[in-house]
Design an enzyme around this catalytic site. Structure first.
Site, PDB file in Angstrom:
ATOM      1  N   ASP A  12      -5.671   0.395  -6.195  1.00 40.07           N
ATOM      2  CA  ASP A  12      -4.408   0.176  -5.468  1.00 40.07           C
ATOM      3  C   ASP A  12      -3.606   1.464  -5.274  1.00 40.07           C
ATOM      4  O   ASP A  12      -2.382   1.435  -5.174  1.00 40.07           O
ATOM      5  CB  ASP A  12      -3.526  -0.866  -6.189  1.00 40.07           C
ATOM      6  N   LYS A  15      -5.877   4.137  -1.128  1.00 38.18           N
ATOM      7  CA  LYS A  15      -7.115   4.687  -0.548  1.00 38.18           C
ATOM      8  C   LYS A  15      -7.287   4.270   0.905  1.00 38.18           C
ATOM      9  O   LYS A  15      -7.733   5.055   1.733  1.00 38.18           O
ATOM     10  CB  LYS A  15      -8.335   4.220  -1.353  1.00 38.18           C
ATOM     11  N   GLY A  39      -8.767  -4.542  -1.881  1.00 37.37           N
ATOM     12  CA  GLY A  39      -7.775  -4.797  -0.843  1.00 37.37           C
ATOM     13  C   GLY A  39      -7.183  -3.490  -0.366  1.00 37.37           C
ATOM     14  O   GLY A  39      -6.480  -2.813  -1.112  1.00 37.37           O
ATOM     15  N   HIS A  40      -7.497  -3.116   0.862  1.00 38.89           N
ATOM     16  CA  HIS A  40      -6.993  -1.862   1.419  1.00 38.89           C
ATOM     17  C   HIS A  40      -6.002  -2.177   2.530  1.00 38.89           C
ATOM     18  O   HIS A  40      -6.360  -2.786   3.532  1.00 38.89           O
ATOM     19  CB  HIS A  40      -8.152  -1.009   1.950  1.00 38.89           C
ATOM     20  N   GLN A 198     -11.645   0.018  -5.788  1.00 41.92           N
ATOM     21  CA  GLN A 198     -11.050   0.059  -7.122  1.00 41.92           C
ATOM     22  C   GLN A 198     -10.678   1.510  -7.483  1.00 41.92           C
ATOM     23  O   GLN A 198     -10.296   2.267  -6.624  1.00 41.92           O
ATOM     24  CB  GLN A 198     -11.982  -0.570  -8.162  1.00 41.92           C
TER      25      GLN A 198
END
Length: 407
Positions: A12, A15, A39-40, A198
């Site tokens: 988080d 990235k 989750g990006h 991650q």
């Protein structure tokens, strides 16, 4: 030029935004690990996109993206994500490809994932997306790869709901399947951006085991997950926030104390929008952990750091960062493997003066206030790693490069 982007904390870190930003100069973008648990979040012209399996470079027209061999793919979630992109005007067809060595997640893995975590004496805090089960099946040599979809003997192992599910997506998956190693060799003279999932502290080998993800979120995973050798990786950048967050269980030495630092935690969480893209759950927040960050730099051979969320401190009079741990009276500056030591660690904090001004208008490093630059330079000196890129907001243009990774 081949550039790797990893998270340098517990995920988080931003990235997705950085991959999207650097993808403008990339010919191809390859995601090398994780699955739908990632989750990006990317904001383009005020519009927010939440990506989970599709590499962040997809938002650039004509860019081709690849889901790597180190990934575990949830077909249902993948095609739902692709449909979301289509509805938002992103033409993805003919631009998204999947390694034939990537593993597949079956629907039953999600429930198995939740049940296994509930049965643990020390639950990991899984997202329940079936990731751990898929990687476990892979390690047991019982997993299913895209390459196996037209292997009759392998497919004969499945029946009932599993077979029905696979047949539903089989043709679509095969149409997107590629030999990634052959593609990487074909494109070896092009700019390729490798996107991790991650963070370094969640890597299965070098992270805070057992409170880690099941895949390789370290820089070395870019080689194994993308079908190239380590000599072919030219630059490795680690993304980190100006503070610390973590999702799920596991040690976090710099976590804010709910009693004495509750207001600070709420401010950082709300200002930084620290809620999971995949799950929506609130993230644990804390002071920047320079001990852990320096460890991530060393174990991943980082050429440079990417600092995000620096603007979160704009309104604060003073900032603090962790420069050592106090473990039962002993001062420790190297990141320990022992979980009990990490659970007992108390952060030794160093204070920095705030800058009390908005950073969003800063378009280069020289425009940053003196105190902001002092904070950045202290991080560089402590980690012995240059901060190459700085983000001061969510939009693409709220980012500036100090050292271009493509050169």
């Amino acid at each position: 030029m081949k550039v790797v982007i990893i998270g340098a904390q517990w995920g988080d870190e931003g990235k997705g935004k950085i991959v999207d930003y650097l993808a403008e100069n990339a010919d191809y973008v390859v995601r090398y690990s994780g699955g739908p648990n990632a989750g990006h979040t990317i904001v383009v012209d005020g519009k927010q996109f939440a990506l989970h399996q599709v590499p962040s470079g997809i938002l650039y027209p004509q860019k081709k993206v690849f889901l790597g061999a180190g990934m575990v793919i949830d077909p249902e979630a993948l095609f739902s994500e692709l449909e979301m992109l289509k509805q938002n005007g992103i033409d993805w067809e003919g631009r998204v490809f999947i390694s034939d060595r990537a593993q597949l997640i079956l629907p039953k893995y999600r429930q198995m994932d939740k049940e296994r975590d509930a049965q643990r004496k020390r639950p990991i805090g899984t997202t329940g997306r079936g990731i751990g089960i898929a990687y476990s099946e892979k390690s047991h040599r019982d997993g299913l790869r895209l390459a196996d979809l037209d292997w009759s003997e392998k497919m004969a192992e499945f029946d009932g709901e599993d077979l029905e599910y696979l047949n539903k997506y089989k043709d679509k998956l095969i149409s997107m399947r590629v030999d990634l190693t052959a593609k990487m060799w074909e494109f070896r003279k092009n700019n390729i951006l490798f996107e991790g999932a991650q963070g370094a502290m969640l890597d299965i080998d070098s992270g805070t085991y057992p409170y880690v993800s099941s895949g390789a979120s370290c820089a070395a995973g870019a080689a194994t997950g993308c079908g190239v050798g380590p000599h072919d990786l030219d630059k490795i950048l680690g993304v980190f926030k100006a503070y610390e967050t973590r999702v799920g269980n596991g040690p976090m030495p710099t976590e804010f104390n709910d009693t004495s630092e509750g207001e600070l935690c709420k401010y950082v969480r709300d200002t930084g929008r620290e809620y999971g893209v995949t799950t929506g759950r609130a993230r644990r927040c804390g002071y920047l952990d320079l001990v852990a960050l320096r460890y991530a730099c060393r174990v991943n051979s980082l050429d440079g750091l990417v600092l995000t969320h620096l603007d979160i401190y704009d309104a604060m009079d003073q900032i603090e960062a962790c420069v050592a741990y106090d473990i039962k009276g002993k001062i420790v500056t190297d990141f320990p493997a022992n979980i009990e030591d990490l659970n007992n660690a108390k952060p030794v904090l160093q204070k920095f003066d705030g800058w009390k001004t908005s950073l969003k208008e800063c378009k280069n490093y020289k425009k940053l206030p003196k105190n902001a630059r002092s904070y950045v330079e202290f991080i560089e000196a402590y980690t012995n790693t240059p901060v190459s890129i700085i983000s001061v907001g969510y939009e693409r243009d709220e980012t500036f490069i100090r050292k271009n990774p493509w050169k």
